[in-house]
Design a protein around this motif. Structure first.
Motif, short mmCIF file in Angstrom:
data_model
loop_
_atom_site.label_atom_id
_atom_site.label_comp_id
_atom_site.label_asym_id
_atom_site.label_seq_id
_atom_site.Cartn_x
_atom_site.Cartn_y
_atom_site.Cartn_z
N ALA A 155 -33.52 -43.82 59.08
CA ALA A 155 -33.06 -43.12 60.23
C ALA A 155 -31.51 -43.68 60.69
O ALA A 155 -31.09 -42.69 61.27
N MET A 156 -30.81 -44.64 59.87
CA MET A 156 -29.53 -44.80 60.37
C MET A 156 -28.79 -43.54 59.44
O MET A 156 -27.55 -43.41 59.97
N LEU A 157 -29.08 -42.87 58.55
CA LEU A 157 -28.43 -41.98 58.14
C LEU A 157 -28.16 -40.57 59.16
O LEU A 157 -27.45 -39.69 58.87
N GLY A 158 -28.99 -40.32 59.97
CA GLY A 158 -28.82 -39.32 60.73
C GLY A 158 -29.87 -39.60 62.28
O GLY A 158 -30.86 -38.99 62.50
N HIS A 159 -29.40 -40.41 62.93
CA HIS A 159 -30.33 -40.74 64.14
C HIS A 159 -30.39 -39.69 65.29
O HIS A 159 -31.30 -39.81 66.26
N ASN A 160 -29.48 -38.77 65.05
CA ASN A 160 -29.54 -37.54 65.93
C ASN A 160 -30.21 -36.45 65.34
O ASN A 160 -30.45 -35.25 66.07
N ALA A 161 -30.56 -36.50 64.21
CA ALA A 161 -31.30 -35.55 63.36
C ALA A 161 -32.84 -35.39 63.81
O ALA A 161 -33.51 -36.43 63.96
N PRO A 176 -36.44 -35.59 63.05
CA PRO A 176 -37.14 -36.53 61.98
C PRO A 176 -37.79 -35.70 60.98
O PRO A 176 -37.62 -36.33 59.68
N THR A 177 -38.24 -34.63 61.21
CA THR A 177 -38.67 -33.69 59.99
C THR A 177 -37.56 -33.44 58.97
O THR A 177 -38.00 -33.31 57.94
N ALA A 178 -36.46 -32.86 59.40
CA ALA A 178 -35.43 -32.54 58.76
C ALA A 178 -34.91 -33.64 57.98
O ALA A 178 -34.58 -33.42 56.67
N ARG A 179 -34.84 -34.73 58.62
CA ARG A 179 -34.34 -36.19 57.80
C ARG A 179 -35.30 -36.55 56.80
O ARG A 179 -35.04 -36.70 55.60
N ALA A 180 -36.71 -36.41 57.08
CA ALA A 180 -37.56 -36.50 55.97
C ALA A 180 -37.57 -35.71 54.98
O ALA A 180 -37.63 -35.98 53.48
N PRO A 189 -36.94 -42.90 49.32
CA PRO A 189 -38.10 -43.17 50.13
C PRO A 189 -37.75 -43.09 51.62
O PRO A 189 -36.83 -42.79 52.01
N PRO A 190 -38.92 -42.66 52.19
CA PRO A 190 -39.00 -42.32 53.60
C PRO A 190 -38.46 -43.45 54.60
O PRO A 190 -37.99 -42.97 55.61
N ASP A 191 -38.38 -44.55 54.39
CA ASP A 191 -38.40 -45.56 55.29
C ASP A 191 -37.11 -46.37 55.23
O ASP A 191 -36.45 -46.48 56.37
N ALA A 192 -36.73 -46.90 54.23
CA ALA A 192 -35.61 -47.50 53.87
C ALA A 192 -35.09 -47.45 52.46
O ALA A 192 -36.09 -47.31 51.75
N PHE A 193 -33.87 -47.57 52.10
CA PHE A 193 -33.47 -47.48 50.76
C PHE A 193 -32.16 -48.22 50.86
O PHE A 193 -31.54 -48.84 51.79
N ASP A 194 -31.64 -48.42 49.49
CA ASP A 194 -30.63 -49.37 49.18
C ASP A 194 -29.27 -48.49 49.30
O ASP A 194 -29.06 -47.67 48.64
N TRP A 195 -28.26 -48.64 50.29
CA TRP A 195 -27.14 -48.24 50.40
C TRP A 195 -26.11 -49.14 49.48
O TRP A 195 -25.98 -50.11 49.44
N ALA A 196 -25.40 -48.24 48.81
CA ALA A 196 -24.27 -48.86 47.96
C ALA A 196 -23.17 -49.38 48.74
O ALA A 196 -23.03 -49.16 49.87
N LEU A 197 -22.39 -50.19 48.32
CA LEU A 197 -21.55 -51.07 49.01
C LEU A 197 -20.29 -51.33 48.10
O LEU A 197 -20.18 -52.17 47.14
N ASN A 198 -19.27 -50.44 48.04
CA ASN A 198 -18.16 -50.20 47.11
C ASN A 198 -16.87 -50.75 47.44
O ASN A 198 -16.57 -50.40 48.69
#
Length: 312
Positions: A51-57, A59-63, A72-81
């Motif tokens: 949800a952090m990727l688009g909390h104003n979106a 939810p269906t579009a984000r999914a 994955p639908p709930d959480a995934f690993d964000w890179a940190l460069n």
């Protein structure tokens, strides 16, 4: 832009005999921008709610976007460069990674110190640090025990004056972060300012850090958020910090949960993406999948991320 090997590391491939058991993938990637050496270094990954990727979106579009991206639908690993630049006899570290915060349980980030060492980069040779902003995943690596003692006494840390001012009394009213993050961000920024105040070199809108290396305040993500442009000859590279996320090409109007001014952040994102599409320069950003080196294509209002072919 043709890529050549950087003098900062022997190559972009792993050396199996030297790998630690957990190092299953490369953690650095070298690029040559004209006469300037650039090295992208992975500080690890941050598992965060999708949800952090688009909390104003919607939810269906984000999914649907996540499904299309095989995420994955709930959480995934964000890179940190983070990025290391060598130009004009200076060695510049752009951002410093997460460091260590035991309260947040993020054990797979905070890898910068050991990965710089593995790349043959001694902290004592870093002449300048540029901070895109002062969120803890950008300053925390400088707060790890033993790091400050290894840095040069004349180290210059370049950061927008508006950023330092913001963290004197930060406003979290418009963010959408997981529990614990606002307190951790406040604490890290306060500690960083206290420990490194004498090293700070503040700028208002733009700062030339080294030949061909310029930091420019954009605002948006935070009031003092900045990007770093690297230019040499006909070659260009922009380190965009947290102005651009993976979802931001197709949905630049989606608000990231860490943005303190989401509307301005979206405007900044579109402006930078259009610039990159027009110039053809390379883009690197903090949370794009490592090594995060690619181009931006545009057709009308639609942006497209075009990763470079890896140069071995």
């Amino acid at each position: 832009m043709g890529q050549q090997k950087s003098g900062m590391t022997q190559n972009n491939t792993s050396q199996p005999g030297r790998l630690r058991p957990e190092e299953l993938v490369p953690s650095r990637y070298a690029v040559r921008v004209g006469e300037i050496d650039v090295l992208v270094v992975s500080d690890g990954v941050l598992p965060l709610p999708t949800a952090m990727l688009g909390h104003n979106a919607d939810p269906t579009a984000r999914a649907a976007w996540l499904k299309d991206m095989f995420l994955p639908p709930d959480a995934f690993d964000w890179a940190l460069n983070v990025v290391v630049v060598r130009s004009g006899g200076q060695t510049i570290l752009i951002d410093a990674g997460l460091g260590f915060d035991p309260n947040l349980n993020l054990p797979r980030a905070g890898q910068l110190a050991k990965r710089l060492e593995a790349a043959g980069i001694d902290l004592g040779f870093v002449t300048d640090v540029v901070l895109t902003h002062m969120h803890m995943d950008h300053v925390g690596g400088l707060l790890v025990d033993g790091v400050k003692e290894r840095l040069r006494p004349d180290l210059r840390i370049h950061v927008a004056a508006a950023e330092v001012k913001f963290w004197e009394a930060p406003d979290f009213s418009r963010v959408s972060m997981p529990p614990g993050f606002p307190d951790a961000l406040r604490a890290a920024a306060k500690r960083f300012t206290e420990e490194y105040r004498s090293h700070l070199r503040l700028f208002d809108e733009e700062q030339a850090v080294a030949p061909g290396v310029v930091a420019t305040r954009t605002g948006g993500h935070t009031p003092g958020h900045s990007v770093v442009r690297v230019a040499s000859g006909n070659d260009r590279l922009m380190f965009a910090g947290d102005a651009v996320f993976a979802v931001g090409f197709e949905h630049p109007d989606w608000y990231n949960g860490f943005e303190h001014d989401p509307e301005e952040a979206a405007r900044v994102r579109v402006r930078l993406l259009r610039e990159l599409a027009e110039t053809g320069g390379l883009l690197v950003a903090t949370h794009l999948p490592f090594p995060s080196v690619g181009h931006v294509a545009v057709e009308g209002d639609d942006f497209r991320w075009v990763p470079v072919f890896w140069d071995y």
